[in-house]
Structures are given as structure tokens and as C-alpha cells.
Design an enzyme around this catalytic site. Sequence first.
Site, PDB file in Angstrom:
ATOM      1  N   LEU A 104      -6.569 -21.724  -0.253  1.00 31.42           N
ATOM      2  CA  LEU A 104      -6.078 -22.210  -1.537  1.00 31.42           C
ATOM      3  C   LEU A 104      -5.849 -21.087  -2.525  1.00 31.42           C
ATOM      4  CD1 LEU A 104      -8.310 -25.386  -2.077  1.00 31.42           C
ATOM      5  CD2 LEU A 104      -5.885 -25.323  -1.472  1.00 31.42           C
ATOM      6  N   GLY A 105      -6.588 -20.010  -2.399  1.00 32.34           N
ATOM      7  CA  GLY A 105      -6.444 -18.898  -3.330  1.00 32.34           C
ATOM      8  C   GLY A 105      -7.624 -17.962  -3.206  1.00 32.34           C
ATOM      9  N   GLY A 107     -10.067 -14.863  -5.613  1.00 34.05           N
ATOM     10  CA  GLY A 107     -10.379 -14.166  -6.850  1.00 34.05           C
ATOM     11  C   GLY A 107     -10.972 -12.808  -6.544  1.00 34.05           C
ATOM     12  N   LEU A 109     -14.037 -12.024  -6.515  1.00 36.49           N
ATOM     13  CA  LEU A 109     -15.315 -12.100  -5.805  1.00 36.49           C
ATOM     14  C   LEU A 109     -15.306 -13.096  -4.654  1.00 36.49           C
ATOM     15  CD1 LEU A 109     -17.920 -12.066  -8.740  1.00 36.49           C
ATOM     16  CD2 LEU A 109     -17.192 -10.148  -7.324  1.00 36.49           C
ATOM     17  N   VAL A 112     -11.090 -19.207  -1.604  1.00 38.87           N
ATOM     18  CA  VAL A 112     -11.239 -20.655  -1.645  1.00 38.87           C
ATOM     19  C   VAL A 112     -10.358 -21.279  -0.571  1.00 38.87           C
ATOM     20  CG1 VAL A 112     -11.139 -22.725  -3.079  1.00 38.87           C
ATOM     21  CG2 VAL A 112     -11.665 -20.516  -4.125  1.00 38.87           C
ATOM     22  N   LYS A 130     -15.597 -22.645  -1.614  1.00 39.08           N
ATOM     23  CA  LYS A 130     -15.562 -21.313  -2.219  1.00 39.08           C
ATOM     24  C   LYS A 130     -16.504 -20.404  -1.451  1.00 39.08           C
ATOM     25  CE  LYS A 130     -15.460 -19.138  -6.758  1.00 39.08           C
ATOM     26  NZ  LYS A 130     -15.483 -19.392  -8.214  1.00 39.08           N
ATOM     27  N   ASP A 226     -14.522 -17.073 -19.912  1.00 38.47           N
ATOM     28  CA  ASP A 226     -13.389 -16.821 -19.007  1.00 38.47           C
ATOM     29  C   ASP A 226     -12.307 -17.886 -19.152  1.00 38.47           C
ATOM     30  OD1 ASP A 226     -12.050 -15.265 -17.169  1.00 38.47           O
ATOM     31  OD2 ASP A 226     -12.997 -16.164 -15.420  1.00 38.47           O
TER      32      ASP A 226
END
Length: 490
Positions: A104-105, A107, A109, A112, A130, A226
Amino acid sequence: MYLSLETMELEENKDLLSLTQFPPAELDLSLSFTSTSSFTTSSNSTSSTFTTPRSSLSLSLPSFSSNSSTLSPHPHSSHSPQWHSLSSSPFPLQLQHLYLIRPLGSGHLSKVFLCRLKTSPSPSPLFALKVIDLNTLPSETSHSHVLAEARALASLDHPFLPTLYARIEASHYSCFLIDYCPGGDLHSLLRRRPHSRLPLAAARFYSAEILLALEYLHSLGFVYRDLKPENVLIQSDGHVMLSDFDLSFIAPVSPKVHRRRLNRQNQQQKKEKRSNFENEELEFVAEPDTAFSKDCVGTHEYLSPEMVTGAGHGNAVDWWAFGVFLYELLYGRTPFKGPTKEATLKNILNKELRFPSLGGGDDDDMANARDLIRRLVERDPRRRLGATRGAAEIKRHPFFKGVQWPLIRCVTPPVVPIVPEAEKGDGTHTVKETFKWGSWNNMTCGGRKGLIKNKKKKKGFLSKIGLNNMGLFCGLLRLKSRNGRKKEKK
């Protein structure tokens, strides 16, 4: 075909492995994973400790009970299909019980993935997994960010914040099973809009729901740090979900109840109640106003002046970011963006706040929006709106006039994701980011006043019917269809 870590082999799944960064099982990844989630046993359980080349990291979630043997879903989502499917899943939940469908994507760290439980019949509820590889964390600070994420997710129970269904640990991996939002993020939605901005009514809708999410986080003592459109996800029903809590920190909260004097207009509204305090009303405030940190974290365009200078910051940084967030929704960019990061940081400290002309004239709603942004984007955190009484005083601003806060989940969102049938089932097909674009200015709430008063004539046949008459309209259609069938038979 589903991808299962139980049968994954390095040669056949190089692409997925490059995304997951999971080593083959025969190296150092044991499939005897443990799960510390809302599923707990009566046996004594302790939090797992991961030993990395740099340090040991304990990801304990103190809010989970260690002596309960029953499923404990969160109250606001207790009837969700996700909890129902988990109730029939194996215990302890292991990574091999999940189908990884697609990425899904990612980041800085984590990564996902879309997944579902193998034991659930199709169509089964979908989850987001995650995954954090603790061995790849660049510093001790990153370790503390993972701890912050675990602590926050374990504490949340709110419709605009993710639900943590399970935490799966294996070797140096930490995995969080949370809600899947098929609508993507708000940043992607903005990029599809003309000039990357939203109509005022839609901006009011999304900012109102984010305000409630921040209010809840602050009531628990979490300073988010954030906020940006990339971290605002769109759920299947079109409402928002705030994500990513690795930059948050927690501080003490002392809830208070204040008496607030009403203005003349509110006094007239309260006059019929014949209250002993008809000139006052009670206001509940739970704000971490003693929070303090000197960490400079977050997206540079959203950093507050006190963060940039390193003087130390508290809860007010979230209200600065909320003002920048609303500005970006309305104007398609952040207010202090410069050609470089250094220029942006200098603008945050020195540049005057300006509002570009959007054309089409001005009205009271846009004037109220600008006034709210000015009061939020106040360089002195002590004078910033929300710094003392949090979301309670922001809700009172004229920009949010007419918002029925307890009923906001009944409001029809401006955009609702269209989930393909494949995604509703097993999710093996790629999801296209398609949406049902509703009327931006027709945000009614079950026939009651919505977020705004419509000043222009509504367009379209369905918008003229109204929600109160929708059931009658559908009944007439069924009656007409039945009569048509009778005539055909004759």
C-alpha cells in the site's frame, strides 16, 4: 494469487521481498510469531524484547490486559466485520495466518501492506499491516519513534483514528494490524482537484473531523506533531482517519471544566431553558498544556516557529499545523513554502501571512476562514488559538458555525471511494483510485442542518429530493416498477 509468508521463497518472490525486506525464513525470520493484541490469554505473558546490533527495544503495550482470555474490541468499532473475523482466527495470531495481497505504501520507518485473514471466508474484511524492520532503524531516535507509535495505537478508540487489532512480533520485526482505508490519502485527492484546492465547504468538513481527532489525541496527552494531508486517509464511507503517530509524544493532562459567559445571541437561545446559569455554559477542556519537547521533527512546511528556533514546544504546535493544514486545503499550497527548505524555514520565522485571491468575489465564510487561519498561525504560541483551551475554543470560531459536532458522522462526505468488487472480495486486483463525487455544498445530516447553509440553488434531481424524502422516492420507484410489470403481464 495470494502471497503468503508461510510458503514464500526467495527466488519466486524477489519483487515482493524487495518491498517487504523480509529475509527468507531459513535465514533469521522465525515463523513462530507471537501476538500481543486485544487477543490475550490467561497465561502470564510478557512483552517481547528485540535485540538489534545497536540496542534492545521493548515494545510493550501497557493498555493490553495480560490476564484476559476473551476478545476485547474497542467500543466504537465493536460491531465491525474486522473484529468479527478476528474472533474466529487462530490464537495466538501469527504472520503466517495472513495473506499479504499487495503493498500500500511506505514511510521512512515502515512499509504497509493490504492483507486479510486466511481463516475468514471470502469476501472477508481487509486490514492494513504496518511492518517495521527494527534492524534497519537508523538511530536510537527512530527506536523511540516506534515506541511512540506502539503506545499511541494501543490507546486509541475513535472513529477518525485507526484501530489496532493486533500486534505481531517476530525476530527484529514489529507489525501492527490496523484499519485499511480504500480512499487513499487527502494529498492525492488534492492533486486531482483544480489548482490542488478544495471548495470551502469540503475544507470545513475535513478540517472539522481532523479537529475532533486532534482533540481526542490531546485529551489522552498525545501531541501529534505530524499533521499534513499525506497523513489524512479516507475511509470507505468517505470520512477521514488520521494516521502515523511515530512523531507523537505524551504529556500529563489535567481535565478541567470551565464556565464560559455566553454572548448575546447565545443568551437568547438559552433563555427559554430558564437555567440558573442562563448567561453561562460549561466547557470541558482536556489539553496537555504542560507538554514540552525540544525535538525538531515533522514536515518542514508544517513546522511551527518554536520548533524551527529550537526554543522548545508544547501542545500549541498541533494548532499551528492545523492552521497550515486548513490553508493548504483552501489555497492548494502551504503559506510559507519557499524554493528550498532553508527558505521555507526562514519564511516561517519572518514572512507575513498572505492570502492569495481565489477569484469569484469574497464572502463571510471565506473571511471567517482567513481569520481562523490567522489566529492559528500565530508565531507566539502563548497567544495561539487553542494553546490554552484546545479544540474547545477553536470549535467556537465562526468558521465552524452550524457544525453539529455530535452528529458529524451522519454528514454525507463530499467524496466517497468507489471500491471495486474485487477489492470488496479478496482484494487480488489492483484498486483504482475512483470516487463518487458528491455535491460539495450539499452536506446535509439526515435532513437537519449540515456543516453550512446552502445559499445557491441545488443542482441535480437527487439533490432536490433531499434526504428526508429519499425513502419515499425509492418507494415510488418500486411502485412504478411493479405497476409496469403488471401491465406487461396483461
